[in-house]
Design an enzyme around this catalytic site. Structure first.
Site, short mmCIF file in Angstrom:
data_model
loop_
_atom_site.label_atom_id
_atom_site.label_comp_id
_atom_site.label_asym_id
_atom_site.label_seq_id
_atom_site.Cartn_x
_atom_site.Cartn_y
_atom_site.Cartn_z
N ASN A 39 -7.54 6.85 10.31
CA ASN A 39 -8.94 6.91 10.67
C ASN A 39 -9.44 5.85 11.70
O ASN A 39 -10.23 5.76 12.55
CB ASN A 39 -9.83 7.13 9.02
CG ASN A 39 -11.22 7.54 9.58
OD1 ASN A 39 -10.92 8.35 10.08
ND2 ASN A 39 -11.95 6.42 9.46
N THR A 97 -10.02 3.00 6.73
CA THR A 97 -9.98 2.23 7.28
C THR A 97 -7.85 2.08 7.03
O THR A 97 -8.21 1.20 8.04
CB THR A 97 -9.69 0.75 6.30
OG1 THR A 97 -9.01 0.52 5.22
CG2 THR A 97 -11.34 0.45 5.61
N ALA A 98 -7.66 3.08 6.86
CA ALA A 98 -6.16 3.37 7.09
C ALA A 98 -6.02 4.09 8.72
O ALA A 98 -6.80 3.41 9.62
CB ALA A 98 -5.76 4.13 6.45
N ALA A 102 -11.58 5.46 0.76
CA ALA A 102 -10.38 4.93 0.62
C ALA A 102 -9.42 4.57 1.47
O ALA A 102 -8.85 4.35 1.97
CB ALA A 102 -9.50 5.30 -0.87
N ASP A 145 -4.33 15.21 20.86
CA ASP A 145 -3.23 14.47 20.44
C ASP A 145 -2.66 15.25 18.88
O ASP A 145 -2.13 15.05 18.48
CB ASP A 145 -3.01 13.15 20.61
CG ASP A 145 -2.88 13.01 22.05
OD1 ASP A 145 -2.05 14.07 22.58
OD2 ASP A 145 -2.34 11.82 22.05
N ASP A 191 0.48 -1.49 -0.26
CA ASP A 191 0.25 -0.15 0.08
C ASP A 191 1.33 1.65 0.01
O ASP A 191 0.69 1.60 -0.89
CB ASP A 191 -0.36 0.21 1.58
CG ASP A 191 -2.00 -0.97 0.82
OD1 ASP A 191 -2.28 -1.51 0.15
OD2 ASP A 191 -2.99 -1.79 2.48
N GLY A 192 1.97 1.34 0.74
CA GLY A 192 2.65 2.52 0.58
C GLY A 192 3.88 3.24 -0.21
O GLY A 192 3.64 3.88 -0.47
N SER A 235 -8.22 3.41 13.14
CA SER A 235 -6.99 3.51 14.36
C SER A 235 -7.19 4.30 15.18
O SER A 235 -7.32 3.97 16.40
CB SER A 235 -5.70 2.79 13.94
OG SER A 235 -5.41 2.15 12.59
#
Length: 258
Positions: A161, A158-159, A155, A147, A45-46, A163
């Site tokens: 966000n 689920t990354a 898209a 923080d 993905d990166g 977490s």
């Protein structure tokens, strides 16, 4: 008139991706990126995000079919050498509108950076950040003590966000998620779901004592004073997926993972 497919191939620098690249080049024909009308990306993905950002910066945007040779591979298809032509012909396309982050720093510099997954504001020191949040020029949170905070596309929902306990957004929902990261005040605010036409502006209330950085996917600007985030409809991106492994199905399935 049917356009002859002209595929280009790029790969991450990992050993697995480079080995797969050699096998693909031995089995199929490819052209240079500047002559292509389709791009195949090998990696995780990166690397997919890096590839999409490179296209945005170069203003040469192509549909991308990714094959996973990384870890999670949420934006990628399964790696297979066989039947590449048939997979590309059957692939489903998904349009992704990136975010555009416009940043003004404490020193008066201005940056405009795209983000496919999310834009996040993060405290730089042990001091919590203090931010004013405006939505369409209306102050909705005069002081958010936290923080950090982020704006995510469907898209990217689920990354980072997810977490941060943000909502999963269906692809094509025309929504963005506004999600706080470890909020202290107001304690009960857990974020918002907003139309993608929304303009969101963050003002750092004490940028010297409580410095804040802004990150668009992997690109960071430090010591920011104000950040504006909006959807950039001028540069849509196209991702290609196998019919049995489409991005919208994967996003929906994430809601049922314990």
């Amino acid at each position: 008139m049917i356009t002859e497919p002209r595929r280009a191939l790029v790969a991450s620098p990992t050993q697995a991706a480079k080995a797969a690249e050699e096998r693909l080049r031995a089995a199929y024909d490819f052209v240079p990126v500047n002559e292509a009308n389709m791009l195949i990306a090998l990696g995780g993905d990166g690397f997919m995000l890096q590839t999409l950002h490179s296209m945005l910066e170069g203003r040469h945007i192509l549909p991308v079919f990714g094959m996973n040779l990384g870890t999670v591979g949420f934006l990628m298809n399964e790696w297979r050498l066989e039947r590449l032509e048939q997979r590309l012909n059957a692939a489903k396309s998904f349009k992704v509108n990136p975010l555009r982050m416009t940043v003004d720093t404490v020193d008066g510099e201005r940056f405009s950076i795209p983000a496919i997954n999310e834009v996040s504001l993060l405290r730089e020191t042990r001091q919590t950040a203090k931010l004013e949040v405006q939505v369409n020029d209306r102050s909705v949170l005069p002081e958010l003590v936290c923080d950090g905070v982020l704006v995510a596309t469907p898209a990217g929902s689920t990354a980072y966000n997810l977490s941060a306990h943000g909502p999963i957004l269906p692809l094509g929902s025309s929504l963005v998620a506004l999600t706080p990261i470890s909020p202290f005040r107001p304690r009960r605010w857990r974020g918002a779901i907003l139309p993608e036409s929304t303009t969101i502006r963050f003002t750092v209330l004490d940028p010297v004592k409580r410095p804040v950085s802004a990150v668009a996917d992997q690109r960071e600007v430090r010591d920011v004073a104000q950040v504006e985030v909006r959807i950039d409809r001028a540069t849509p991106l196209t991702l290609l997926f196998d019919p049995e492994h489409t991005l919208d199905d994967r996003i929906a399935a994430e809601q049922f993972i314990a």
